[in-house]
Design a protein around this motif. Structure first.
Motif, PDB file in Angstrom:
ATOM      1  N   SER A 225      42.241  22.734  62.537  1.00  0.00           N
ATOM      2  CA  SER A 225      42.694  23.951  63.223  1.00  0.00           C
ATOM      3  C   SER A 225      42.312  23.918  64.698  1.00  0.00           C
ATOM      4  O   SER A 225      43.081  24.359  65.556  1.00  0.00           O
ATOM      5  CB  SER A 225      42.115  25.193  62.538  1.00  0.00           C
ATOM      6  N   LEU A 226      41.141  23.374  65.017  1.00  0.00           N
ATOM      7  CA  LEU A 226      40.732  23.248  66.415  1.00  0.00           C
ATOM      8  C   LEU A 226      41.636  22.277  67.165  1.00  0.00           C
ATOM      9  O   LEU A 226      42.105  22.574  68.272  1.00  0.00           O
ATOM     10  CB  LEU A 226      39.281  22.772  66.497  1.00  0.00           C
ATOM     11  N   VAL A 227      41.898  21.118  66.551  1.00  0.00           N
ATOM     12  CA  VAL A 227      42.722  20.099  67.207  1.00  0.00           C
ATOM     13  C   VAL A 227      44.154  20.587  67.393  1.00  0.00           C
ATOM     14  O   VAL A 227      44.729  20.464  68.484  1.00  0.00           O
ATOM     15  CB  VAL A 227      42.689  18.783  66.398  1.00  0.00           C
ATOM     16  N   PHE A 255      46.963  33.720  66.173  1.00  0.00           N
ATOM     17  CA  PHE A 255      46.353  34.477  65.078  1.00  0.00           C
ATOM     18  C   PHE A 255      46.323  33.661  63.782  1.00  0.00           C
ATOM     19  O   PHE A 255      45.397  33.796  62.984  1.00  0.00           O
ATOM     20  CB  PHE A 255      47.086  35.794  64.861  1.00  0.00           C
ATOM     21  N   SER A 256      47.338  32.814  63.576  1.00  0.00           N
ATOM     22  CA  SER A 256      47.353  31.949  62.395  1.00  0.00           C
ATOM     23  C   SER A 256      46.176  30.981  62.428  1.00  0.00           C
ATOM     24  O   SER A 256      45.511  30.737  61.408  1.00  0.00           O
ATOM     25  CB  SER A 256      48.669  31.176  62.323  1.00  0.00           C
ATOM     26  N   HIS A 257      45.915  30.419  63.616  1.00  0.00           N
ATOM     27  CA  HIS A 257      44.778  29.506  63.744  1.00  0.00           C
ATOM     28  C   HIS A 257      43.461  30.251  63.569  1.00  0.00           C
ATOM     29  O   HIS A 257      42.507  29.711  63.010  1.00  0.00           O
ATOM     30  CB  HIS A 257      44.818  28.800  65.103  1.00  0.00           C
ATOM     31  N   LEU A 278      28.543  37.060  57.630  1.00  0.00           N
ATOM     32  CA  LEU A 278      29.627  37.807  58.280  1.00  0.00           C
ATOM     33  C   LEU A 278      29.591  37.719  59.802  1.00  0.00           C
ATOM     34  O   LEU A 278      30.647  37.599  60.427  1.00  0.00           O
ATOM     35  CB  LEU A 278      29.600  39.276  57.834  1.00  0.00           C
ATOM     36  N   PRO A 279      28.406  37.767  60.458  1.00  0.00           N
ATOM     37  CA  PRO A 279      28.408  37.614  61.926  1.00  0.00           C
ATOM     38  C   PRO A 279      28.991  36.293  62.409  1.00  0.00           C
ATOM     39  O   PRO A 279      29.445  36.196  63.560  1.00  0.00           O
ATOM     40  CB  PRO A 279      26.911  37.719  62.277  1.00  0.00           C
ATOM     41  N   LEU A 280      29.005  35.264  61.544  1.00  0.00           N
ATOM     42  CA  LEU A 280      29.584  33.980  61.942  1.00  0.00           C
ATOM     43  C   LEU A 280      31.077  34.098  62.236  1.00  0.00           C
ATOM     44  O   LEU A 280      31.636  33.299  62.998  1.00  0.00           O
ATOM     45  CB  LEU A 280      29.363  32.937  60.837  1.00  0.00           C
ATOM     46  N   LEU A 281      31.738  35.102  61.625  1.00  0.00           N
ATOM     47  CA  LEU A 281      33.177  35.284  61.861  1.00  0.00           C
ATOM     48  C   LEU A 281      33.460  35.698  63.302  1.00  0.00           C
ATOM     49  O   LEU A 281      34.595  35.601  63.767  1.00  0.00           O
ATOM     50  CB  LEU A 281      33.736  36.327  60.896  1.00  0.00           C
ATOM     51  N   ALA A 282      32.436  36.159  64.009  1.00  0.00           N
ATOM     52  CA  ALA A 282      32.620  36.497  65.428  1.00  0.00           C
ATOM     53  C   ALA A 282      32.897  35.253  66.267  1.00  0.00           C
ATOM     54  O   ALA A 282      33.384  35.357  67.401  1.00  0.00           O
ATOM     55  CB  ALA A 282      31.389  37.222  65.956  1.00  0.00           C
ATOM     56  N   PRO A 285      37.259  33.531  67.569  1.00  0.00           N
ATOM     57  CA  PRO A 285      38.050  33.408  68.806  1.00  0.00           C
ATOM     58  C   PRO A 285      37.427  32.477  69.840  1.00  0.00           C
ATOM     59  O   PRO A 285      38.076  32.204  70.861  1.00  0.00           O
ATOM     60  CB  PRO A 285      38.075  34.853  69.347  1.00  0.00           C
ATOM     61  N   ALA A 286      36.210  31.993  69.615  1.00  0.00           N
ATOM     62  CA  ALA A 286      35.497  31.231  70.636  1.00  0.00           C
ATOM     63  C   ALA A 286      36.250  29.998  71.139  1.00  0.00           C
ATOM     64  O   ALA A 286      36.346  29.796  72.357  1.00  0.00           O
ATOM     65  CB  ALA A 286      34.111  30.843  70.111  1.00  0.00           C
ATOM     66  N   PRO A 287      36.814  29.135  70.275  1.00  0.00           N
ATOM     67  CA  PRO A 287      37.517  27.950  70.798  1.00  0.00           C
ATOM     68  C   PRO A 287      38.704  28.307  71.698  1.00  0.00           C
ATOM     69  O   PRO A 287      38.900  27.671  72.741  1.00  0.00           O
ATOM     70  CB  PRO A 287      37.987  27.234  69.516  1.00  0.00           C
ATOM     71  N   ALA A 288      39.497  29.316  71.302  1.00  0.00           N
ATOM     72  CA  ALA A 288      40.650  29.702  72.118  1.00  0.00           C
ATOM     73  C   ALA A 288      40.192  30.264  73.462  1.00  0.00           C
ATOM     74  O   ALA A 288      40.779  29.950  74.516  1.00  0.00           O
ATOM     75  CB  ALA A 288      41.498  30.730  71.375  1.00  0.00           C
ATOM     76  N   LEU A 289      39.150  31.093  73.443  1.00  0.00           N
ATOM     77  CA  LEU A 289      38.635  31.660  74.699  1.00  0.00           C
ATOM     78  C   LEU A 289      38.076  30.564  75.599  1.00  0.00           C
ATOM     79  O   LEU A 289      38.300  30.584  76.822  1.00  0.00           O
ATOM     80  CB  LEU A 289      37.549  32.697  74.392  1.00  0.00           C
ATOM     81  N   PHE A 290      37.383  29.614  75.026  1.00  0.00           N
ATOM     82  CA  PHE A 290      36.847  28.493  75.808  1.00  0.00           C
ATOM     83  C   PHE A 290      37.985  27.696  76.445  1.00  0.00           C
ATOM     84  O   PHE A 290      37.903  27.292  77.619  1.00  0.00           O
ATOM     85  CB  PHE A 290      36.000  27.600  74.912  1.00  0.00           C
ATOM     86  N   TYR A 291      39.061  27.460  75.669  1.00  0.00           N
ATOM     87  CA  TYR A 291      40.201  26.704  76.198  1.00  0.00           C
ATOM     88  C   TYR A 291      40.840  27.449  77.368  1.00  0.00           C
ATOM     89  O   TYR A 291      41.137  26.851  78.409  1.00  0.00           O
ATOM     90  CB  TYR A 291      41.236  26.477  75.092  1.00  0.00           C
ATOM     91  N   LEU A 292      41.052  28.747  77.195  1.00  0.00           N
ATOM     92  CA  LEU A 292      41.706  29.523  78.252  1.00  0.00           C
ATOM     93  C   LEU A 292      40.846  29.593  79.517  1.00  0.00           C
ATOM     94  O   LEU A 292      41.382  29.585  80.636  1.00  0.00           O
ATOM     95  CB  LEU A 292      42.008  30.937  77.753  1.00  0.00           C
TER      96      LEU A 292
END
Length: 311
Positions: A225-227, A255-257, A278-282, A285-292
């Protein structure tokens, strides 16, 4: 009192079937393969599987059920073209096919007619590959004790793929023929032809690597999913939040990713301790935010221009 001494039952998965139960006394058969739906206990006796899949087992089955659906969606999108308006309806049809196949598979599994299934607990990796542990007591004759020790996690996937293939062949050609007007005659059925290739590949993958996938699928989900998210955003030239909002399709893919990220995190943690997991689900969005945030600094044209100016 005379004691019936039987020779030892060799092999990791060989066992004796219970032939007769008279009160508290059981009569056993010869050492050999256990019937379907049974596996050996610590005393080498074949016992019926009476348990239910745990949360991790269901997550594994969910992953194997998602594979054909994701591949369907990928090839539908790949071959539909920009001018075709039929892609969305094909996506929905693929989802319907896989959903019906999953429900029917559960209904035909033991106990028949129920969405619950009876299963044996997975204890170790070798449980998936009982054919590799057939003993040879005299090094000449082999005692064949191959059976499904992880019943029904191994065979239920094949049944599901069979139903997926049958439903696709019944529903999709008629749908595509009617609605795929924006495509040429040779392009209309390419997503179906692709499925005829990837279903045998998925079947072989489950047959050979089912046990490995069982233990590795959460990490496979996260890595893939990351790749794929990075490749998609790069190919779509997404460099800012504004680029994401330009087209709804990009948001749907994002959102699918994120859902896949969440599925992978839940599979790894198993949600055994909710307050910790459950906090791990936070982090989803981290990979997408890092990419942007870093995309503008890694633009090839910018790097080349700055390199040229440096010279």
């Amino acid at each position: 009192a005379a004691v019936d001494i039987q020779p030892a039952c060799l092999g990791l998965y060989c066992g004796r079937t219970v032939l007769l139960v008279n009160g508290s006394v059981e009569t056993y058969g010869d050492c050999g393969v256990c019937p379907r739906g049974q596996r050996t206990d610590d005393n080498k006796i074949c016992r019926e599987c009476t348990g239910s899949p745990d949360r991790y087992d269901w997550l594994y089955l969910g992953f194997m059920a998602m594979l054909p659906l994701v591949l369907h969606w990928f090839f539908i999108e790949w071959y539909s073209g920009k001018k075709s308006s039929s892609a969305l309806l094909q996506h929905i049809t693929a989802l319907l096919e896989c959903s019906i196949a999953a429900v029917v598979t559960l209904l035909v599994s033991d106990p028949v007619g129920s969405l619950h299934i009876r299963s044996c607990r997975v204890k170790k990796l070798s449980d998936w590959y009982t054919m590799l542990y057939n003993p040879s007591p005299d090094y000449i004759t082999t005692v064949h004790c191959t059976h499904e020790a992880v019943y029904p996690l191994y065979t239920i996937v094949f049944i599901y793929y069979a139903f997926c293939l049958v439903l696709m062949m019944l529903l999709r050609p008629l749908l595509v023929k009617k609605i795929a007007c924006g495509l040429g005659k040779s392009d209309r059925f390419r997503s179906i032809y692709a499925a005829l290739y990837f279903f045998p590949i998925l079947t072989v993958l489950q047959a050979v690597g089912g046990g490995l996938l069982y233990y590795a699928f959460p990490y496979i989900i996260l890595v893939l999913s990351l790749v794929t998210l990075a490749v998609y955003m790069s190919a779509s030239e997404v460099e800012s939040f504004k680029d994401l909002l330009v087209r709804k399709k990009r948001l749907v893919v994002l959102f699918s990713h994120w859902l896949l990220h969440a599925y992978g995190i839940i599979s790894i943690s198993k949600l055994d301790k909710l307050e910790q997991d459950l906090p791990l689900l936070a982090l989803v969005p981290a990979p997408a935010l890092f990419y942007l945030m870093t995309a503008k600094y890694t633009e090839p044209s910018r790097i080349l221009s700055e390199g040229g100016n440096g010279h």
